[in-house]
Design a protein around this motif. Structure first.
Motif, PDB file in Angstrom:
ATOM      1  N   UNK A 186      33.501  43.260  34.099  1.00 57.11           N
ATOM      2  CA  UNK A 186      34.221  44.408  34.569  1.00 57.11           C
ATOM      3  C   UNK A 186      33.697  44.735  35.937  1.00 57.11           C
ATOM      4  N   UNK A 187      32.005  44.743  36.119  1.00 58.10           N
ATOM      5  CA  UNK A 187      31.754  45.171  37.276  1.00 58.10           C
ATOM      6  C   UNK A 187      31.741  44.240  38.510  1.00 58.10           C
ATOM      7  N   UNK A 188      31.884  42.912  38.280  1.00 61.28           N
ATOM      8  CA  UNK A 188      31.853  41.866  39.150  1.00 61.28           C
ATOM      9  C   UNK A 188      33.571  41.728  39.636  1.00 61.28           C
ATOM     10  N   UNK A 189      34.455  42.082  38.507  1.00 67.60           N
ATOM     11  CA  UNK A 189      35.814  42.109  39.033  1.00 67.60           C
ATOM     12  C   UNK A 189      36.069  43.681  40.087  1.00 67.60           C
ATOM     13  N   UNK A 190      35.451  44.564  39.993  1.00 69.61           N
ATOM     14  CA  UNK A 190      35.384  45.536  40.580  1.00 69.61           C
ATOM     15  C   UNK A 190      34.932  45.441  41.900  1.00 69.61           C
ATOM     16  N   UNK A 191      33.779  44.795  42.303  1.00 76.86           N
ATOM     17  CA  UNK A 191      33.232  44.343  43.505  1.00 76.86           C
ATOM     18  C   UNK A 191      34.338  43.384  44.028  1.00 76.86           C
ATOM     19  N   UNK A 315      52.464  41.930  47.495  1.00 78.30           N
ATOM     20  CA  UNK A 315      52.866  42.925  46.601  1.00 78.30           C
ATOM     21  C   UNK A 315      53.235  42.190  45.185  1.00 78.30           C
ATOM     22  N   UNK A 316      53.483  40.875  45.168  1.00 84.09           N
ATOM     23  CA  UNK A 316      53.392  40.334  43.905  1.00 84.09           C
ATOM     24  C   UNK A 316      52.015  40.032  42.935  1.00 84.09           C
ATOM     25  N   UNK A 317      51.174  40.341  43.673  1.00 79.54           N
ATOM     26  CA  UNK A 317      49.766  40.103  43.043  1.00 79.54           C
ATOM     27  C   UNK A 317      49.382  41.734  42.687  1.00 79.54           C
ATOM     28  N   UNK A 318      49.489  41.924  41.367  1.00 75.16           N
ATOM     29  CA  UNK A 318      49.161  43.410  41.094  1.00 75.16           C
ATOM     30  C   UNK A 318      47.610  43.086  40.677  1.00 75.16           C
ATOM     31  N   UNK A 319      46.770  43.799  41.595  1.00 78.36           N
ATOM     32  CA  UNK A 319      45.391  43.568  41.015  1.00 78.36           C
ATOM     33  C   UNK A 319      44.872  44.327  39.822  1.00 78.36           C
ATOM     34  N   UNK A 320      45.612  45.402  39.549  1.00 74.57           N
ATOM     35  CA  UNK A 320      45.104  45.967  38.382  1.00 74.57           C
ATOM     36  C   UNK A 320      45.307  45.007  37.086  1.00 74.57           C
ATOM     37  N   UNK A 322      45.750  41.862  36.872  1.00 80.61           N
ATOM     38  CA  UNK A 322      44.973  40.461  37.218  1.00 80.61           C
ATOM     39  C   UNK A 322      43.408  40.594  37.015  1.00 80.61           C
ATOM     40  N   UNK A 323      42.814  41.824  37.563  1.00 76.65           N
ATOM     41  CA  UNK A 323      41.410  42.164  37.339  1.00 76.65           C
ATOM     42  C   UNK A 323      41.353  42.933  36.273  1.00 76.65           C
ATOM     43  N   UNK A 324      41.231  42.100  35.014  1.00 78.33           N
ATOM     44  CA  UNK A 324      41.292  43.130  33.843  1.00 78.33           C
ATOM     45  C   UNK A 324      40.850  42.127  32.885  1.00 78.33           C
ATOM     46  N   UNK A 325      40.647  42.390  31.471  1.00 74.26           N
ATOM     47  CA  UNK A 325      40.343  41.641  30.203  1.00 74.26           C
ATOM     48  C   UNK A 325      41.893  41.556  29.575  1.00 74.26           C
ATOM     49  N   UNK A 326      42.252  40.103  29.726  1.00 76.48           N
ATOM     50  CA  UNK A 326      43.425  39.811  29.190  1.00 76.48           C
ATOM     51  C   UNK A 326      43.207  38.861  28.076  1.00 76.48           C
ATOM     52  N   UNK A 327      44.328  39.049  26.980  1.00 70.83           N
ATOM     53  CA  UNK A 327      44.206  38.237  25.702  1.00 70.83           C
ATOM     54  C   UNK A 327      45.735  38.164  25.201  1.00 70.83           C
ATOM     55  N   UNK A 360      52.536  37.671  23.550  1.00 63.73           N
ATOM     56  CA  UNK A 360      52.689  38.662  24.320  1.00 63.73           C
ATOM     57  C   UNK A 360      51.173  38.909  25.152  1.00 63.73           C
ATOM     58  N   UNK A 361      51.011  39.327  26.264  1.00 68.96           N
ATOM     59  CA  UNK A 361      49.891  39.549  27.233  1.00 68.96           C
ATOM     60  C   UNK A 361      49.430  40.709  27.043  1.00 68.96           C
ATOM     61  N   UNK A 362      48.337  41.012  26.616  1.00 70.90           N
ATOM     62  CA  UNK A 362      47.706  42.248  26.268  1.00 70.90           C
ATOM     63  C   UNK A 362      46.481  42.487  27.505  1.00 70.90           C
ATOM     64  N   UNK A 363      46.617  43.442  28.229  1.00 67.98           N
ATOM     65  CA  UNK A 363      45.837  43.977  29.239  1.00 67.98           C
ATOM     66  C   UNK A 363      44.622  44.910  29.089  1.00 67.98           C
ATOM     67  N   UNK A 364      43.640  44.895  29.025  1.00 69.24           N
ATOM     68  CA  UNK A 364      42.554  46.182  29.148  1.00 69.24           C
ATOM     69  C   UNK A 364      42.123  46.368  30.404  1.00 69.24           C
ATOM     70  N   UNK A 365      42.790  47.384  31.254  1.00 70.56           N
ATOM     71  CA  UNK A 365      42.436  47.512  32.751  1.00 70.56           C
ATOM     72  C   UNK A 365      41.000  48.092  32.750  1.00 70.56           C
ATOM     73  N   UNK A 366      40.822  47.936  34.031  1.00 69.45           N
ATOM     74  CA  UNK A 366      39.221  48.501  34.267  1.00 69.45           C
ATOM     75  C   UNK A 366      39.032  49.673  33.965  1.00 69.45           C
ATOM     76  N   UNK A 367      40.185  50.586  34.053  1.00 70.40           N
ATOM     77  CA  UNK A 367      39.933  52.126  33.689  1.00 70.40           C
ATOM     78  C   UNK A 367      40.074  52.397  32.233  1.00 70.40           C
ATOM     79  N   UNK A 368      40.220  51.390  31.485  1.00 70.21           N
ATOM     80  CA  UNK A 368      40.436  51.513  30.050  1.00 70.21           C
ATOM     81  C   UNK A 368      41.572  51.744  29.507  1.00 70.21           C
TER      82      UNK A 368
END
Length: 429
Positions: A186-191, A315-320, A322-327, A360-368
């Protein structure tokens, strides 16, 4: 105006073609970025003048290949290869014998893919034919960015600041980075997020083989095991962003960023000491306002003198997202799915036909925040509690003690058996 649906790779192709057409890069460089020959680049440029931007979209999109073999042929070939006498046949020899003995004409590479998918063959990695001990710098800003983390007591005991995540451009040595709480995904994704917002998408990143970037081989695993089959969260994020990933085979291979860390462990520590920095927030503010501008002015080459290969974050690239935990999870028949030991229910308004037993795609964003996406659409979900463990009897509630068993009170039991004082003593009282 006609709307053309394109993937991110096709958008990148179109951007390279436009740069080649404008003279920003050569046709050979555009071909290297696109993974095609410069002759095909010239063909696409010529067709673009006739068809427009749709030239990067494959003409067979949505249609099966004209050379695709029937499914029955694949079934027959695999049924033969599963027989005991064919158990050790390789794809090349098997293709020859299938044509000779059973009149099944199939290419060896097509058969190889069928056998790998069926678990009957393992891909063998190719050996490097030539090793280069020295590598020249890249020619453009953002063409290759080295990425690493240095663990050091940066504040000399004045605060808990130990990890510096740094990115350095290979062509110019332009640097940028952040102090983080720990060296984790998560920290490296934030950088990386901050870098993308500041500069755009680099072409490639050059990293070590840390577990964040490459999955270590399993115990007892074979050398033929492909790392792409077991990617990491950062690897997936880079792939979705259209950024290439190069893994160094030794610390010396990424010597530029390793040497810069040695310099930072000397200069930066002294800078922070003189500035009396004692917190991570103050250290990051010092990096942004003083250290990186000074470093880039003294040690980096002028960025303006190099072509900028960074690509815009569209705009097609939603950073929130993409840069998260995905399962991936499977939707149950009751329109629920499990994640992190809990069950989540899909709202009735979001339920659609054919959803059950699909992924389905489950995303845990960097803000929880937790998000669930199905077929490109985010669903409204709610937590429905812990799922009971099957095979174990649920604990029965404690039975309340009945103080009036049989409808009679028992408080008088043994009353007359208790000793009492003599009658004369009671009369005296």
């Amino acid at each position: 105006m006609e709307r053309i649906a394109m993937s991110q790779e096709e958008r990148d192709w179109l951007e390279w073609l436009k740069r080649a057409e404008d003279g920003g890069i050569t046709q050979r460089e555009a071909g290297e970025r696109m993974g095609v020959s410069d002759r095909w680049v010239r063909t696409l440029l010529r067709r673009r003048s006739e068809k427009g931007d749709a030239v990067v979209v494959h003409g067979l999109r949505g249609r099966p290949s004209n050379r695709k073999l029937p499914a029955e042929t694949q079934r027959q070939a695999l049924a033969i290869l599963k027989q005991p006498e064919w158990h050790d046949f390789g794809p090349t020899f098997a293709a020859e014998q299938l044509a000779k003995r059973h009149q099944i004409e199939v290419g060896k590479e097509t058969l190889r893919g069928w056998m790998i998918a069926a678990g009957m063959w393992k891909s063998q990695s190719r050996q490097a034919g030539e090793v280069h001990p020295w590598r020249a710098r890249r020619s453009g800003f953002g063409e290759l960015v080295q990425w690493d983390t240095s663990e050091h007591d940066w504040l000399e005991g004045r605060g808990a600041v130990r990890y510096l995540v740094r990115m350095i451009d290979d062509a110019t040595s332009w640097s940028w980075g952040r102090f983080v709480e720990r060296d984790a995904t998560p920290q490296n994704m934030g950088v990386l997020w901050e870098y993308l917002e500041q500069n755009g998408r680099m072409v490639d990143v050059y990293t070590d083989r840390d577990s964040m970037f490459a999955v270590p081989p399993r115990s007892g695993g074979t050398p033929e095991e492909r790392p792409a089959d077991r990617g990491t969260q950062l690897g997936r994020a880079l792939r979705e962003l259209g950024i290439g990933s190069i893994l160094a085979k030794s610390p010396q291979a990424k010597g530029r960023i390793e040497r810069s860390f040695l310099t930072a462990q000397d200069r930066l520590v002294k800078h922070l000491r003189l500035a009396r920095v004692s917190t991570r927030e103050a250290a990051n503010a010092f990096l942004e306002k003083e250290y990186w501008p000074e470093w880039n002015a003294h040690f980096a080459r002028p960025v303006a003198e190099y072509p900028n290969h960074h690509r815009a974050v569209t705009p097609q690239l939603d950073l929130a997202a993409i840069l998260c935990h995905v399962e991936e999870r499977v939707i149950g028949n009751d329109y629920t799915f499990s994640f992190a030991g809990r069950r989540y229910l899909i709202a009735r308004s979001a339920v659609q036909a054919g959803m059950r037993r699909e992924r389905l795609r489950v995303e845990v964003r960097l803000d929880g925040e937790l998000k669930a996406r199905y077929q490109g659409r985010y669903l409204e979900i709610s937590e429905c509690g812990m799922r009971p463990v099957e095979g174990k009897a649920a604990a029965s509630p404690q039975v309340r003690k009945d103080h009036h068993a049989g409808g009679r009170s028992s408080w008088m039991e043994g009353f007359f058996d208790r000793p009492s004082p003599p009658l004369w003593k009671l009369l005296q009282d």
